[in-house]
Scaffold this motif. Structure first.
Motif, PDB file in Angstrom:
ATOM      1  N   SER A 196       0.809  -1.234   0.000  1.00  0.00           N
ATOM      2  CA  SER A 196       0.000   0.000   0.000  1.00  0.00           C
ATOM      3  C   SER A 196       0.836   1.275   0.000  1.00  0.00           C
ATOM      4  N   THR A 197       1.946   1.275  -0.728  1.00  0.00           N
ATOM      5  CA  THR A 197       2.817   2.453  -0.763  1.00  0.00           C
ATOM      6  C   THR A 197       2.860   3.140  -2.124  1.00  0.00           C
ATOM      7  N   VAL A 198       2.300   2.507  -3.157  1.00  0.00           N
ATOM      8  CA  VAL A 198       2.438   3.026  -4.517  1.00  0.00           C
ATOM      9  C   VAL A 198       1.165   3.763  -4.954  1.00  0.00           C
ATOM     10  N   VAL A 199       1.357   4.932  -5.560  1.00  0.00           N
ATOM     11  CA  VAL A 199       0.270   5.676  -6.181  1.00  0.00           C
ATOM     12  C   VAL A 199       0.227   5.288  -7.656  1.00  0.00           C
ATOM     13  N   TYR A 200      -0.902   4.722  -8.094  1.00  0.00           N
ATOM     14  CA  TYR A 200      -1.069   4.353  -9.495  1.00  0.00           C
ATOM     15  C   TYR A 200      -1.813   5.475 -10.207  1.00  0.00           C
ATOM     16  N   VAL A 201      -1.263   5.939 -11.331  1.00  0.00           N
ATOM     17  CA  VAL A 201      -1.832   7.078 -12.060  1.00  0.00           C
ATOM     18  C   VAL A 201      -2.107   6.650 -13.500  1.00  0.00           C
ATOM     19  N   SER A 202      -3.355   6.806 -13.927  1.00  0.00           N
ATOM     20  CA  SER A 202      -3.697   6.506 -15.314  1.00  0.00           C
ATOM     21  C   SER A 202      -4.945   7.278 -15.697  1.00  0.00           C
ATOM     22  N   HIS A 210       5.859   9.743  -2.423  1.00  0.00           N
ATOM     23  CA  HIS A 210       5.395   8.367  -2.528  1.00  0.00           C
ATOM     24  C   HIS A 210       5.865   7.766  -3.845  1.00  0.00           C
ATOM     25  N   SER A 211       6.093   6.460  -3.831  1.00  0.00           N
ATOM     26  CA  SER A 211       6.382   5.774  -5.084  1.00  0.00           C
ATOM     27  C   SER A 211       5.164   5.875  -5.991  1.00  0.00           C
ATOM     28  N   PHE A 212       5.401   5.940  -7.296  1.00  0.00           N
ATOM     29  CA  PHE A 212       4.276   6.036  -8.228  1.00  0.00           C
ATOM     30  C   PHE A 212       4.538   5.226  -9.483  1.00  0.00           C
ATOM     31  N   LEU A 213       3.451   4.704 -10.035  1.00  0.00           N
ATOM     32  CA  LEU A 213       3.447   4.056 -11.351  1.00  0.00           C
ATOM     33  C   LEU A 213       2.498   4.870 -12.206  1.00  0.00           C
ATOM     34  N   TRP A 214       3.019   5.486 -13.267  1.00  0.00           N
ATOM     35  CA  TRP A 214       2.236   6.430 -14.062  1.00  0.00           C
ATOM     36  C   TRP A 214       2.157   5.943 -15.503  1.00  0.00           C
ATOM     37  N   VAL A 215       0.940   5.751 -15.991  1.00  0.00           N
ATOM     38  CA  VAL A 215       0.725   5.390 -17.389  1.00  0.00           C
ATOM     39  C   VAL A 215       0.597   6.670 -18.207  1.00  0.00           C
ATOM     40  N   ILE A 216       1.563   6.890 -19.083  1.00  0.00           N
ATOM     41  CA  ILE A 216       1.534   8.061 -19.970  1.00  0.00           C
ATOM     42  C   ILE A 216       1.547   7.566 -21.410  1.00  0.00           C
ATOM     43  N   ARG A 217       0.356   7.567 -22.015  1.00  0.00           N
ATOM     44  CA  ARG A 217       0.296   7.206 -23.431  1.00  0.00           C
ATOM     45  C   ARG A 217       1.096   8.217 -24.247  1.00  0.00           C
ATOM     46  N   VAL A 271      -2.522  -4.423 -11.867  1.00  0.00           N
ATOM     47  CA  VAL A 271      -1.883  -3.361 -11.073  1.00  0.00           C
ATOM     48  C   VAL A 271      -2.763  -2.977  -9.893  1.00  0.00           C
ATOM     49  N   LEU A 272      -4.046  -2.729 -10.146  1.00  0.00           N
ATOM     50  CA  LEU A 272      -4.949  -2.294  -9.079  1.00  0.00           C
ATOM     51  C   LEU A 272      -5.055  -3.331  -7.965  1.00  0.00           C
ATOM     52  N   ASN A 273      -4.875  -4.597  -8.293  1.00  0.00           N
ATOM     53  CA  ASN A 273      -4.980  -5.651  -7.290  1.00  0.00           C
ATOM     54  C   ASN A 273      -3.637  -6.057  -6.699  1.00  0.00           C
ATOM     55  N   HIS A 274      -2.571  -5.369  -7.087  1.00  0.00           N
ATOM     56  CA  HIS A 274      -1.268  -5.692  -6.516  1.00  0.00           C
ATOM     57  C   HIS A 274      -1.185  -5.132  -5.101  1.00  0.00           C
ATOM     58  N   PRO A 275      -0.679  -5.898  -4.145  1.00  0.00           N
ATOM     59  CA  PRO A 275      -0.661  -5.441  -2.745  1.00  0.00           C
ATOM     60  C   PRO A 275       0.135  -4.169  -2.493  1.00  0.00           C
ATOM     61  N   SER A 276       1.069  -3.821  -3.384  1.00  0.00           N
ATOM     62  CA  SER A 276       1.869  -2.618  -3.150  1.00  0.00           C
ATOM     63  C   SER A 276       1.128  -1.332  -3.505  1.00  0.00           C
ATOM     64  N   VAL A 277       0.042  -1.428  -4.279  1.00  0.00           N
ATOM     65  CA  VAL A 277      -0.688  -0.240  -4.726  1.00  0.00           C
ATOM     66  C   VAL A 277      -1.673   0.196  -3.649  1.00  0.00           C
ATOM     67  N   GLY A 278      -1.592   1.488  -3.276  1.00  0.00           N
ATOM     68  CA  GLY A 278      -2.424   2.003  -2.198  1.00  0.00           C
ATOM     69  C   GLY A 278      -3.535   2.921  -2.635  1.00  0.00           C
ATOM     70  N   MET A 279      -3.453   3.464  -3.859  1.00  0.00           N
ATOM     71  CA  MET A 279      -4.507   4.348  -4.344  1.00  0.00           C
ATOM     72  C   MET A 279      -4.409   4.473  -5.856  1.00  0.00           C
ATOM     73  N   PHE A 280      -5.477   5.015  -6.431  1.00  0.00           N
ATOM     74  CA  PHE A 280      -5.598   5.135  -7.883  1.00  0.00           C
ATOM     75  C   PHE A 280      -5.921   6.593  -8.204  1.00  0.00           C
ATOM     76  N   VAL A 301      -5.296  10.557   1.140  1.00  0.00           N
ATOM     77  CA  VAL A 301      -5.683   9.165   0.909  1.00  0.00           C
ATOM     78  C   VAL A 301      -4.693   8.197   1.535  1.00  0.00           C
ATOM     79  N   MET A 302      -3.409   8.479   1.433  1.00  0.00           N
ATOM     80  CA  MET A 302      -2.392   7.516   1.840  1.00  0.00           C
ATOM     81  C   MET A 302      -2.015   7.598   3.317  1.00  0.00           C
ATOM     82  N   GLU A 303      -2.257   8.763   3.956  1.00  0.00           N
ATOM     83  CA  GLU A 303      -1.701   8.932   5.296  1.00  0.00           C
ATOM     84  C   GLU A 303      -2.672   9.424   6.361  1.00  0.00           C
TER      85      GLU A 303
END
Length: 482
Positions: free
Chosen positions: A286-292, A316-323, A360-369, A434-436
């Motif tokens: 629950s530490t990663v912010v997923y952005v899409s 925070h760590s982030f995973l960002w989808v940039i088309r 990605v959304l169901n990965h345990p490391s992801v904390g928000m979308f 959201v995260m804290e």
């Protein structure tokens, strides 16, 4: 009398599924097709030739892998004569016009060919923008199902506007800020889909959406990608008008009902997805912010930079989808414009062009979308039990954001200010909330409750599971009656 195999073949329904050929419409209809196949329904899925080619390219060009991923769904293509403009344009109206010019004739010929091959088409499930499909279905004496790809709330709003049943002005002809529609919460003008807001007069989406209802009375069924527990008041309020039957949330089975553990991805991608799971595996829970922002949203360079700076400041760590085509400016690669940001955050985040979103959304490391709040992404967040921050862009996203924050209480919506931007400070603050914060704990709790209810709807004898069975039974009954 025919053989037993022939008798079984006659009894097996044959459903043709025809989505509007863009990613956000293909996804739910493909998931619906999978659920039909798992119930011994023969399914033919229609795409354009170009979409089929892009799908295969996105799967490394291995056509066999593409086929095996879809549980014996048969693929057919139409509109081989579409001009290159069809795939290149981002203008949905132009895309629809181009498809309609050649689609009507090629689609009818396709249905006739399928019928001639010995497995008669029992039903056509179609995407509402393709409002010429029920005419062809009726001409060929085939029942059809109007498949609504947005929420029941937006279905109700659009239908009431289409029928002129909404009172938008007071006695002095001034536009009222508050809109009342039966079965829906009180809506402000800004909560309506963008194409219905007075400030967006002339929005090209308006006639397109309104036209989808012009042939709805010709359809035998109306199906919707939602579930009863989520929008009970909304779909019940339509029962006396044009009833809608919920069959969702239509996300890969492995992440929801578990009926098919192998179904872990929608299977059709129009961009090559990056394997980011190894990167996520290295992050704490629950530490990663997923952005899409989905497959269609277009953001200005200024907005992209504000989001980037907010992400960086959040730490925070982030995973960002940039088309590659996410930004508004033509001939400007967004990755180039973010070169400094990418170098400065190389240890903080990962930027990819596309990814398998449900995984990605169901990965345990992801904390928000962090999302544009399109309906697919909204359902995927609810089905995954993830809290969200929304920056709505257009169409139904404004209404979805309203529900996320005020009705389902699983997220925060950010509003554009100043130059029409969501600023870096608001991005950073929302992530912290959201995260804290304690508020974030409550949002997460609410999201997990919706995940439980979403699963309940799709498991055996759940509301949507039964509705899919009812639909198939009614299709079979019509086959027997013919």
């Amino acid at each position: 009398m025919g053989s037993l195999d022939e008798q079984e073949r006659i009894k097996q329904p044959h459903v043709v599924v025809f989505p509007f050929p863009i990613q956000g419409h293909i996804n739910p209809l493909m998931e619906f097709a999978k659920r039909l196949v798992c119930r011994n329904v023969h399914v033919t899925f229609i795409t354009t030739q170009k979409i089929r080619e892009k799908m295969i390219q996105a799967q490394d060009g291995v056509a066999a892998h593409v086929t095996s991923a879809f549980h014996d769904i048969r693929f057919e293509t139409i509109s081989d004569d579409l001009s290159p403009d069809f795939e290149e344009t981002k203008d949905i109206g132009m895309k629809l016009d181009l498809l309609n010019k050649v689609g009507v004739l090629t689609f009818e010929r396709l249905i006739q060919r399928l019928n001639s091959q010995g497995h008669t088409v029992s039903c056509i499930v179609y995407d509402p923008p393709l409002n010429w499909v029920p005419h062809i279905a009726n001409k060929l004496d085939i029942p059809s199902a109007f498949f609504w790809t947005q929420s029941c709330a937006v279905y109700s709003i659009c239908y009431h506007f289409y029928q002129g049943m909404v009172n938008e002005k007071d006695e002095t002809e001034n536009v009222m800020d508050v809109i009342a529609i039966p079965g829906l919460p009180q809506l402000c003008q800004s909560d309506l889909p963008s194409f219905l807001q007075p400030s967006n007069t002339g929005d090209p989406l308006l006639p397109l959406v309104m036209n989808t209802f012009s042939t709805i009375s010709q359809a035998t069924w109306v199906l919707g990608n939602s579930f009863d527990e989520l929008e009970m008041r909304e779909f019940q309020s339509m029962d006396s008008l044009i009833p809608i039957r919920t069959v969702g949330p239509l996300v890969p089975s492995a992440f929801l009902d578990g009926n098919n553990p192998q179904d872990q991805d929608v299977g059709i991608h129009l961009w090559k997805a990056t394997n980011c799971i190894d990167w996520l595996n290295k992050k704490a829970a629950s530490t990663v912010v997923y952005v899409s922002f989905g497959s269609l949203a277009i953001l200005s360079n200024e907005q992209i930079k504000e989001i980037a700076l907010g992400l960086k400041a959040s730490r925070h760590s982030f995973l960002w989808v940039i088309r590659p085509d996410l930004n508004k400016e033509e001939n400007n690669n967004v990755h180039d414009s973010l070169k400094d940001f990418l170098e400065e955050t190389i240890d903080q985040g990962l930027v990819v062009s596309w990814c398998p979103q449900m995984a990605v959304l169901n990965h345990p490391s992801v904390g928000m979308f962090f999302t544009h709040c399109g309906w697919n992404s909204t359902l995927e967040s609810l089905s995954s039990g993830l809290p969200v921050v929304t920056i709505s862009q257009c169409s139904d996203q404004t209404t979805n954001s309203k529900y996320i924050e005020e009705v389902w209480k699983t997220g925060i919506r950010l509003n554009k200010i100043g130059k029409g931007l969501v600023g870096r400070d608001d991005v950073e603050k929302s992530i912290w909330t959201v995260m804290e914060s304690e508020e974030g704990v409550e949002l997460k709790k609410n999201a997990l409750q919706w995940k439980i209810l979403a699963k309940k709807a799709m498991v055996k004898d759940g509301s949507s599971d039964k509705n899919i069975d009812y639909f198939i039974d009614e299709v079979i009954a019509r086959m027997v009656g013919t």
